[in-house]
Design a protein around this motif. Structure first.
Motif, short mmCIF file in Angstrom:
data_model
loop_
_atom_site.label_atom_id
_atom_site.label_comp_id
_atom_site.label_asym_id
_atom_site.label_seq_id
_atom_site.Cartn_x
_atom_site.Cartn_y
_atom_site.Cartn_z
N MET A 224 0.93 -1.19 0.11
CA MET A 224 0.02 -0.04 0.01
C MET A 224 0.91 1.33 0.12
SD MET A 224 -2.87 -0.87 2.79
CE MET A 224 -3.42 -2.57 2.93
N PHE A 225 2.05 1.29 0.75
CA PHE A 225 2.90 2.48 0.80
C PHE A 225 3.55 2.66 -0.52
CE2 PHE A 225 7.30 3.79 1.27
CZ PHE A 225 7.02 5.32 1.81
N CYS A 226 4.08 1.28 -1.33
CA CYS A 226 4.44 1.37 -2.42
C CYS A 226 3.63 2.02 -3.50
CB CYS A 226 5.00 -0.07 -2.91
SG CYS A 226 6.23 -0.61 -2.11
N GLU A 227 2.33 1.80 -3.42
CA GLU A 227 1.50 2.30 -4.16
C GLU A 227 1.36 3.85 -4.02
OE1 GLU A 227 -0.75 1.27 -6.60
OE2 GLU A 227 -1.19 -0.99 -6.37
N GLY A 228 1.24 4.46 -2.89
CA GLY A 228 1.43 5.80 -2.83
C GLY A 228 2.76 6.19 -3.35
N LEU A 229 3.74 5.74 -2.92
CA LEU A 229 5.24 6.14 -3.27
C LEU A 229 5.31 6.35 -4.78
CD1 LEU A 229 8.06 6.92 -2.72
CD2 LEU A 229 8.44 4.33 -2.79
N TYR A 230 4.71 5.19 -5.55
CA TYR A 230 4.82 5.30 -7.11
C TYR A 230 3.82 6.15 -7.76
CZ TYR A 230 5.69 3.03 -11.66
OH TYR A 230 6.04 2.98 -12.91
N LEU A 231 2.62 6.38 -7.23
CA LEU A 231 1.86 7.33 -7.61
C LEU A 231 2.44 8.63 -7.59
CD1 LEU A 231 -0.74 8.20 -9.05
CD2 LEU A 231 -1.96 7.92 -6.81
N HIS A 232 2.87 8.83 -6.18
CA HIS A 232 3.27 10.21 -5.86
C HIS A 232 4.64 10.66 -6.79
CE1 HIS A 232 5.55 13.21 -3.31
NE2 HIS A 232 4.34 13.65 -3.23
N THR A 233 5.54 9.79 -6.96
CA THR A 233 6.76 10.08 -7.60
C THR A 233 6.46 10.05 -9.06
OG1 THR A 233 7.94 8.55 -6.02
CG2 THR A 233 9.05 9.20 -8.16
N THR A 234 5.45 9.33 -9.43
CA THR A 234 5.06 9.64 -11.07
C THR A 234 4.46 10.88 -11.31
OG1 THR A 234 4.83 7.32 -11.27
CG2 THR A 234 3.94 8.74 -12.94
N LEU A 235 3.70 11.40 -10.46
CA LEU A 235 3.08 12.77 -10.72
C LEU A 235 4.04 13.68 -10.43
CD1 LEU A 235 -0.27 12.24 -8.81
CD2 LEU A 235 0.10 12.10 -11.20
N PHE A 236 4.95 13.84 -9.57
CA PHE A 236 5.74 14.73 -9.22
C PHE A 236 7.10 14.91 -9.89
CE2 PHE A 236 2.48 15.40 -6.07
CZ PHE A 236 2.40 16.68 -5.83
N LYS A 237 7.60 13.51 -10.54
CA LYS A 237 8.80 13.30 -11.43
C LYS A 237 9.91 13.47 -10.44
CE LYS A 237 6.47 12.62 -15.13
NZ LYS A 237 6.36 11.08 -15.83
N ALA A 238 9.71 13.24 -9.00
CA ALA A 238 10.88 13.40 -8.15
C ALA A 238 11.96 12.52 -8.42
CB ALA A 238 10.46 12.96 -6.55
N MET A 239 11.93 11.24 -9.14
CA MET A 239 12.79 10.49 -9.50
C MET A 239 12.26 9.78 -10.52
SD MET A 239 12.94 7.51 -6.71
CE MET A 239 13.96 6.50 -7.39
N SER A 240 13.50 8.90 -11.41
CA SER A 240 12.71 8.16 -12.29
C SER A 240 11.72 7.18 -11.89
CB SER A 240 14.08 7.33 -13.19
OG SER A 240 13.66 6.49 -13.94
N THR A 241 10.80 6.86 -12.72
CA THR A 241 9.57 5.85 -12.55
C THR A 241 9.98 4.44 -13.22
OG1 THR A 241 8.36 6.76 -14.59
CG2 THR A 241 8.24 7.80 -12.29
N GLY A 242 11.20 4.18 -13.71
CA GLY A 242 11.65 2.92 -14.41
C GLY A 242 11.87 1.78 -13.24
#
Length: 433
Positions: free
Chosen positions: A204-222
């Motif tokens: 669940m935390f990874c879902e939030g982390l991945y979505l947040h990172t994808t939207l804010f482009k804080a790091m590569s989403t690869g």
């Protein structure tokens, strides 16, 4: 009836360690009376009943250790030779007839079993829907992307969590005999269930982390972010569960009765609370970004879209678990309602997530519709060919974007079907879908 075979409500076991400490402090550590009479030894039975020194030839009576009703009591006879009475040829070291207590616990037992049945039913429904969702996610390569990979691992953690807790509830929590015997398999099943529960919250935390990172482009989403999620989702709970099992396994009072009480649960629940706090922060930032993007539309529409986003993200991020600490006081009229409510939101979380992110997902629905249309058309082609004796046809599916809805001149499509009914339009094939 011996104390070994009495049927007990599950709530009894959570307080047995406290009763043991109280019995040791108030009775067991005291010396017997020095008045010239003989006394049976003070002792604590296996159910937590505390028996004081009792004069030879008399009967001791205490309140039933596993009910709150003061009218329920149990008795024990101290014989003339200052030993506790036991039936002839009885193999155990003590004998107590708890039959008078069983009737007093019937209502409590039925209520607790209803809660357990609700958990089992909810987990079973979730497992069914999640399994169907996983089949869809794994079967279609159009759904192979980073975001769906996170979904698949979250769904798997739901399935494993549901299976282990169903086994624990049905084989352990509803069987007092198993708790008394305390076999190795039940002491192993509890940490296993806790491990998958930890994995569930980690994903669940990874879902939030991945979505947040994808939207804010804080790091590569690869691949880097995916590897971080895999390590967090499946690896971190291994460490926490090993620490929990090691610490608890070395505590004698915490290793009995299939680990049903809450010894050292903070080792597991502490990181879970941290993950939920992290998801709250992710949710706030996501809603803030959403409101920024929606500034050009009317305020009422903004609020509706923000509310919809919250409703969609709350079950995905597990934020409904923030309601679990709000437990009514013991004896409150809301106590049963709370138990049923928690059973529903915990066991059916997988159901809600599967419905929202698979069965009601626009990309999944579009893909399945295209597959179904293709299946129906190809089935019609097969039927037509089978009726043409030795005549055979070679059908070549047009490439996406080449025909733009033009009719195919191939004999197999002379009924007016268009290319769009056969196109396999892929979903976005980027890392973040």
């Amino acid at each position: 009836m011996s104390d070994k075979y009495v049927h007990l409500p599950a709530s009894f076991y959570s307080g047995i360690r406290i009763r043991k400490e109280q019995c040791e402090a108030n009775v067991l550590n005291n010396l017997p009376p020095n008045d010239g009479y003989q006394y049976c030894n003070a002792t604590m039975d296996r159910l937590g009943g505390c028996w004081n020194y009792t004069r030879a030839g008399s009967v001791a009576t205490i309140q039933c250790p596993f009910t709150t009703q003061t009218a329920a009591s149990v008795s024990r006879t101290c014989t003339e030779n200052a030993t506790w009475w036991m039936p002839p040829n009885y193999s155990s070291s003590s004998y107590i007839d708890f039959s008078s207590c069983n009737a007093k616990t019937e209502t409590t037992e039925i209520t607790e079993h209803r809660h357990i049945f609700l958990f089992i039913a909810g987990y079973s429904l979730s497992i069914l829907l999640l399994t169907v969702s996983l089949v869809v996610f794994f079967c279609y390569k159009q759904l192979r992307c980073g975001r769906v990979s996170i979904h698949k691992n979250l769904f798997l953690s739901y399935v494993f969590t549901g299976i282990t807790w169903i086994l624990y509830y049905s084989l352990v929590a509803m069987d007092g005999q198993v708790m008394f015997d305390n076999p190795l398999w039940c002491r192993t099943l509890r940490p296993l269930a806790e491990y998958f529960t930890g994995c569930n919250f980690a994903w669940m935390f990874c879902e939030g982390l991945y979505l947040h990172t994808t939207l804010f482009k804080a790091m590569s989403t690869g691949k880097t972010l995916l590897l971080v999620c895999y390590a967090t989702g499946w690896g971190l709970p291994v460490i926490l569960t090993a620490i929990y099992a090691g610490v608890r396994g070395n505590e004698e009072d915490c290793t009995s009765r299939c680990w049903i009480d809450s010894c050292y649960q903070w080792i597991l629940y502490g990181p879970i609370v941290v993950s939920l706090v992290g998801n709250i922060i992710f949710l706030i930032n996501i809603i803030r970004l959403l409101m920024t993007k929606l500034q050009q539309i009317p305020e009422s529409t903004q609020k509706k879209k923000a509310a919809k986003a919250i409703l969609l993200l709350v079950p995905l991020l597990g934020l409904q678990h923030l309601l679990t600490p709000m437990k009514p006081y013991k004896g409150s009229p809301l106590e049963d309602f709370y138990s049923y409510f928690i059973a529903v939101i915990v066991s059916l979380q997988g159901t809600f997530v599967a419905i929202i992110y698979c069965f009601c997902n626009g990309e999944v629905i579009s893909l399945l519709r295209r597959k179904w249309s293709q299946h129906r058309l190809m089935r019609g082609v097969d039927v037509r060919i089978s009726g043409m004796n030795a005549t055979s046809y070679t059908f070549t599916e047009p490439m996406h974007g080449q025909s733009n809805g033009k009719k195919i001149t191939n004999p197999c499509t002379q009924n007016g079907l268009t290319v769009s009914s056969l196109e396999m339009v892929p979903l976005k094939d980027k890392a973040d879908c």
